[in-house]
Design a protein around this motif. Structure first.
Motif, PDB file in Angstrom:
ATOM      1  N   GLY A   8      28.585 -27.389   7.814  1.00  0.00           N
ATOM      2  CA  GLY A   8      27.824 -26.315   7.212  1.00  0.00           C
ATOM      3  C   GLY A   8      26.921 -26.712   6.065  1.00  0.00           C
ATOM      4  N   GLY A   9      26.983 -27.956   5.649  1.00  0.00           N
ATOM      5  CA  GLY A   9      26.091 -28.382   4.587  1.00  0.00           C
ATOM      6  C   GLY A   9      24.651 -28.436   5.068  1.00  0.00           C
ATOM      7  N   GLY A  10      23.748 -28.679   4.145  1.00  0.00           N
ATOM      8  CA  GLY A  10      22.341 -28.766   4.511  1.00  0.00           C
ATOM      9  C   GLY A  10      21.462 -28.626   3.295  1.00  0.00           C
ATOM     10  N   SER A  11      20.189 -28.381   3.564  1.00  0.00           N
ATOM     11  CA  SER A  11      19.204 -28.231   2.495  1.00  0.00           C
ATOM     12  C   SER A  11      18.740 -26.784   2.439  1.00  0.00           C
ATOM     13  N   VAL A  12      18.605 -26.289   1.223  1.00  0.00           N
ATOM     14  CA  VAL A  12      18.199 -24.901   1.023  1.00  0.00           C
ATOM     15  C   VAL A  12      17.415 -24.811  -0.277  1.00  0.00           C
ATOM     16  N   GLN A  13      16.576 -23.808  -0.375  1.00  0.00           N
ATOM     17  CA  GLN A  13      15.850 -23.609  -1.622  1.00  0.00           C
ATOM     18  C   GLN A  13      16.706 -22.844  -2.613  1.00  0.00           C
ATOM     19  N   ALA A  14      16.373 -23.005  -3.879  1.00  0.00           N
ATOM     20  CA  ALA A  14      17.098 -22.295  -4.931  1.00  0.00           C
ATOM     21  C   ALA A  14      17.090 -20.793  -4.643  1.00  0.00           C
ATOM     22  N   GLY A  15      18.239 -20.180  -4.865  1.00  0.00           N
ATOM     23  CA  GLY A  15      18.391 -18.762  -4.580  1.00  0.00           C
ATOM     24  C   GLY A  15      18.919 -18.474  -3.194  1.00  0.00           C
ATOM     25  N   SER A  17      21.388 -19.352   0.369  1.00  0.00           N
ATOM     26  CA  SER A  17      22.820 -19.329   0.651  1.00  0.00           C
ATOM     27  C   SER A  17      23.175 -20.347   1.726  1.00  0.00           C
ATOM     28  N   LEU A  18      24.401 -20.813   1.662  1.00  0.00           N
ATOM     29  CA  LEU A  18      24.986 -21.655   2.694  1.00  0.00           C
ATOM     30  C   LEU A  18      26.450 -21.273   2.817  1.00  0.00           C
ATOM     31  N   ARG A  19      26.993 -21.487   4.010  1.00  0.00           N
ATOM     32  CA  ARG A  19      28.432 -21.309   4.191  1.00  0.00           C
ATOM     33  C   ARG A  19      29.015 -22.608   4.730  1.00  0.00           C
ATOM     34  N   LEU A  20      29.961 -23.152   3.978  1.00  0.00           N
ATOM     35  CA  LEU A  20      30.676 -24.341   4.406  1.00  0.00           C
ATOM     36  C   LEU A  20      31.944 -23.935   5.143  1.00  0.00           C
ATOM     37  N   SER A  21      32.298 -24.727   6.139  1.00  0.00           N
ATOM     38  CA  SER A  21      33.535 -24.508   6.880  1.00  0.00           C
ATOM     39  C   SER A  21      34.383 -25.766   6.827  1.00  0.00           C
ATOM     40  N   CYS A  22      35.691 -25.572   6.860  1.00  0.00           N
ATOM     41  CA  CYS A  22      36.630 -26.687   6.902  1.00  0.00           C
ATOM     42  C   CYS A  22      37.673 -26.362   7.965  1.00  0.00           C
TER      43      CYS A  22
END
Length: 126
Positions: A8-15, A17-22
């Motif tokens: 779920g990681g990656g690149s995003v602009q400020a402001g 959202s991302l969702r990480l999963s484990c």
């Protein structure tokens, strides 16, 4: 054998959202702590958010001050998956994020966690 696999990681602009999963295999949530750490280049790993499952299946959550109100940790027991919803991301959130677990109460020190995933990179641009 406990295995933790992040995604779920990656690149995003400020402001944004991302969702990480484990995805956790071979791990029992009850009586254990599982959570997210992050590591900046040249720094020690620091706790971001952790969740402890009590014997009655209720849980307690713990957050670093820097992410309170922006990040939310949750778990899906049926899927044996831990999540980290990250909103209002800032450039200073850029780091490698790791899922980690221990068969005991939650503590701050990363060295006390027995099980680790391989990490997923989060990059926030301004």
């Amino acid at each position: 054998q406990v295995q933790l696999v992040e995604s779920g990681g990656g690149s995003v602009q400020a402001g944004g959202s991302l969702r990480l999963s484990c995805a956790a295999s071979g791990f029992t949530y009850r009586g254990s702590c599982i959570g997210w750490f992050r590591q900046f280049p040249g720094k020690e790993r620091e706790g971001v958010a952790r969740i402890y499952t009590h014997g009655d299946n209720t849980h307690s959550t713990f957050y670093a001050d820097s992410v309170k109100g922006r990040f939310t940790i949750s778990k899906d027991n049926a899927e044996n998956t831990l999540y980290l919803q990250m909103n209002s991301l800032k450039p200073e959130d850029t780091a490698m994020y790791y899922c980690a677990a221990r068969r005991a109460i939650c503590v701050l020190s990363a060295s006390e966690y027995e099980y680790w995933g391989q990490g997923t990179q989060v990059t926030v641009s301004s």
